[in-house]
Design a protein around this motif. Structure first.
Motif, short mmCIF file in Angstrom:
data_model
loop_
_atom_site.label_atom_id
_atom_site.label_comp_id
_atom_site.label_asym_id
_atom_site.label_seq_id
_atom_site.Cartn_x
_atom_site.Cartn_y
_atom_site.Cartn_z
N CYS A 220 0.85 -1.09 -0.03
CA CYS A 220 0.12 0.00 -0.03
C CYS A 220 1.04 1.18 0.00
N PRO A 221 1.02 2.01 -1.09
CA PRO A 221 1.78 3.20 -1.08
C PRO A 221 1.59 4.27 -0.15
N PRO A 274 -7.85 1.49 -7.30
CA PRO A 274 -8.79 2.31 -6.58
C PRO A 274 -8.30 3.42 -5.50
N CYS A 275 -7.34 3.84 -5.82
CA CYS A 275 -6.21 4.82 -5.16
C CYS A 275 -5.42 5.76 -5.69
N MET A 444 -3.06 -1.40 5.68
CA MET A 444 -3.40 -0.53 4.45
C MET A 444 -3.79 0.79 5.06
N ALA A 445 -3.71 1.70 4.10
CA ALA A 445 -3.90 3.29 4.82
C ALA A 445 -5.29 3.37 4.69
N CYS A 446 -6.14 2.76 3.69
CA CYS A 446 -7.61 3.28 3.98
C CYS A 446 -8.51 2.50 4.51
N GLY A 449 -9.32 -1.15 3.73
CA GLY A 449 -8.40 -1.75 2.47
C GLY A 449 -8.80 -0.85 1.36
N CYS A 450 -8.16 -1.39 0.28
CA CYS A 450 -8.44 -0.80 -0.98
C CYS A 450 -9.97 -0.50 -1.33
N GLY A 453 -10.78 2.97 -1.05
CA GLY A 453 -9.65 3.61 -1.49
C GLY A 453 -10.09 5.01 -1.96
#
Ligand code: SF4
Length: 525
Positions: A220-221, A274-275, A444-446, A449-450, A453
């Protein structure tokens, strides 16, 4: 409407457009100059220099003339993500919501502000215009254009065409890519199996070498940027395995290019993601191949791609499904669940268990798996996690954090899955203070998860995220293979292409991280 009479002044009319993450023009020029050593042909050099100008023109775009100062972006960024990149300054008519100038804070490009903004003032920096132009003038540019689809996009994009959340659109996406002009359609789930395979191998090395725990996922960037800027002490804990998106681009420009006998520089890879953070990921120097090409050339968010289809009168809800292209067409169910929080961990554990079983049976397990040998153990029998879902228990008081203790071939591991950067911050702080201990973490940042996103259709809320996630797990159950190590296409690639060449595996499938510098924002107009 030509309305000229109003008793209010247009207080936002001259507000700026901010490009978040944009480089200075001087820095862009320096990067463009450096390209000359890799691209001696003037036409190609120009193409790549234009590409850099777009890639480094920022990742998010904040049009302050649309902003109504509701403060929702400020709230989500500060309280949910703990990034705190926006601030509201001034009073009355002078009120303005803006990116902060504080040196200790920087955007991580997760795009949660984008999906929460009620007036569309914040967006990912658009790549669709360039992609559309390339699709219309392929001959002029002499390029083959590949479209590749992220796992979670298949269960969310239908919403843009009036379908309910969780409708699986894989076949329709493949057909739509060809209809809008792409030369081939690839599924990033295929390379998610490569990420799993390498990540599981890395986990075993990590355990054997007794490296400091936890090992932490890095696909996850948004999370990687958060670690590089806010938690640099955890950089050495990140797995070096590249994200599925980057691996897919790298394989297309190496393996697929070789099969098709085309020059890698003549292939353009466009991801549908999604990102918004993926726009940053593709611009990173670490994701350039040894020939100087970026692994992935452009990123369209789910919303951008839906817009491109609508603009070209393609209705995804009515299109006849088609298959993704060979030889990168088949993936396991474990790859599809990458789109939901917990998916990466679960996929890696399924394969790590297999490798650990294999290790017990065969001293040469590693050479065999890198050589793509199919006969090195019976994966169906040895992998107990293969056909059932891994059970995580929610940890009380910390929403977005789930943990489990798993036993892989007799090795006990404490693992946890975190989504949302506020939850990540709590957990990392607890680890720093020695109040928590884990062997392996997925971050995961969101939220969710994606499937949640920053590039996903709006609205994205918890009920919608639940439907999208359920659809991904349903696909996993329906597919005939459930693990990366059972993917025959992957084994064939290791056998025929990599042939155990660790140097090539390292170059195409792994990368390294560094302390993050502040990028801030630039005024675009
Ligand atoms: Fe991008 Fe997914 Fe990470 Fe969100 S969770 S920043 S969508 S990779």
């Amino acid at each position: 409407y030509g309305l000229n009479l109003t008793s209010f002044q247009d207080r936002k009319g001259k507000s700026p457009l901010w490009r978040i993450g944009a480089l200075d023009p001087g820095a862009i020029k320096a990067k463009q100059k450096k390209l000359a050593k890799n691209f001696p042909r003037a036409k190609e050099l120009r193409f790549r220099q234009e590409q850099i100008a777009l890639m480094d023109s920022g990742y998010l775009e904040f049009d302050a003339s649309k902003c109504i100062d509701c403060g929702i972006c400020t709230d989500v960024c500060k309280n949910k993500q703990t990034v705190d990149f926006y601030e509201t300054v001034g009073k009355g008519f002078e009120t303005q919501t803006k990116p902060t100038d504080e040196e200790a804070k920087d955007c991580v490009n997760c795009g949660q502000c984008v999906v929460h903004c009620p007036v569309g003032a914040i967006q990912g920096v658009p790549h669709w215009q360039r992609v559309e132009e390339l699709l219309k003038s392929k001959k002029k540019h002499g390029k083959i254009i590949i479209g590749q689809i992220a796992p979670s996009v298949r269960v969310s994009i239908g919403e843009e065409f009036g379908l309910p959340a969780g409708q699986v659109m894989t076949g329709q996406l493949a057909a739509s890519l060809r209809q809008v002009g792409f030369d081939a359609a690839f599924d990033v789930t295929v390379s998610a199996d490569f990420t799993t395979y390498e990540e599981a191998r890395e986990l075993i090395h990590w355990l054997n070498a007794g490296k400091p725990r936890p090992m932490i996922t890095s696909c996850c960037p948004g999370w990687v940027r958060f670690a590089e800027f806010y938690f640099p002490e955890f950089i050495s804990h990140l797995t070096s395995t590249r994200s599925p998106e980057i691996i897919s681009g790298a394989l297309v420009k190496s393996y697929w290019a070789k099969i098709k006998k085309v020059k890698p520089e003549d292939i353009i890879v466009v991801s549908v993601m999604p990102c918004t953070a993926k726009k940053q990921e593709i611009s990173l120097e670490r994701h350039r191949l040894s020939n100087g090409l970026p692994a992935v050339d452009y990123v369209l968010t789910t919303r951008e791609y839906a817009y491109l289809l609508k603009k070209n009168n393609i209705n995804l809800a009515k299109i006849k499904p088609a298959n993704m292209d060979n030889p990168l067409a088949v993936s396991s169910g474990a790859a599809v669940i990458y789109g939901a929080s917990g998916g990466v961990m679960e996929s890696a554990l399924r394969t790590a268990e297999y490798f650990l079983q294999l290790k017990k049976q065969d001293n040469h397990w590693q050479e065999k798996i890198l050589g793509g040998e199919k006969q090195c153990g019976d994966y169906k029998k040895v992998s107990a996690l293969n056909n059932k879902r891994l059970e995580f228990k929610a940890v009380r008081g910390l929403g977005g954090l789930k943990e489990a203790t798993v036993k892989l071939a007799g090795v006990k591991l404490k693992v946890a899955v975190v989504n949302g950067l506020g939850n990540a911050r709590k957990l990392l702080t607890a680890i720093q203070n020695k109040k928590a201990h884990y062997d392996y973490l997925e971050i995961m940042a969101c939220p969710g998860g994606c499937i949640g996103g920053g590039g996903q259709p709006v609205p994205t809320n918890s009920a919608i995220r639940a439907k999208r996630a359920a659809a991904l797990y349903d696909v996993d159950q329906k597919l005939s293979i459930h693990s990366a190590h059972a993917n025959e296409g992957l084994l064939k690639t290791y056998g025929e292409f990599f042939q155990g060449d660790e140097k090539m595996i390292e170059e195409l499938l792994h990368c390294h991280y560094q302390i993050g510098e502040r990028r801030g924002y630039k005024v675009a107009k």
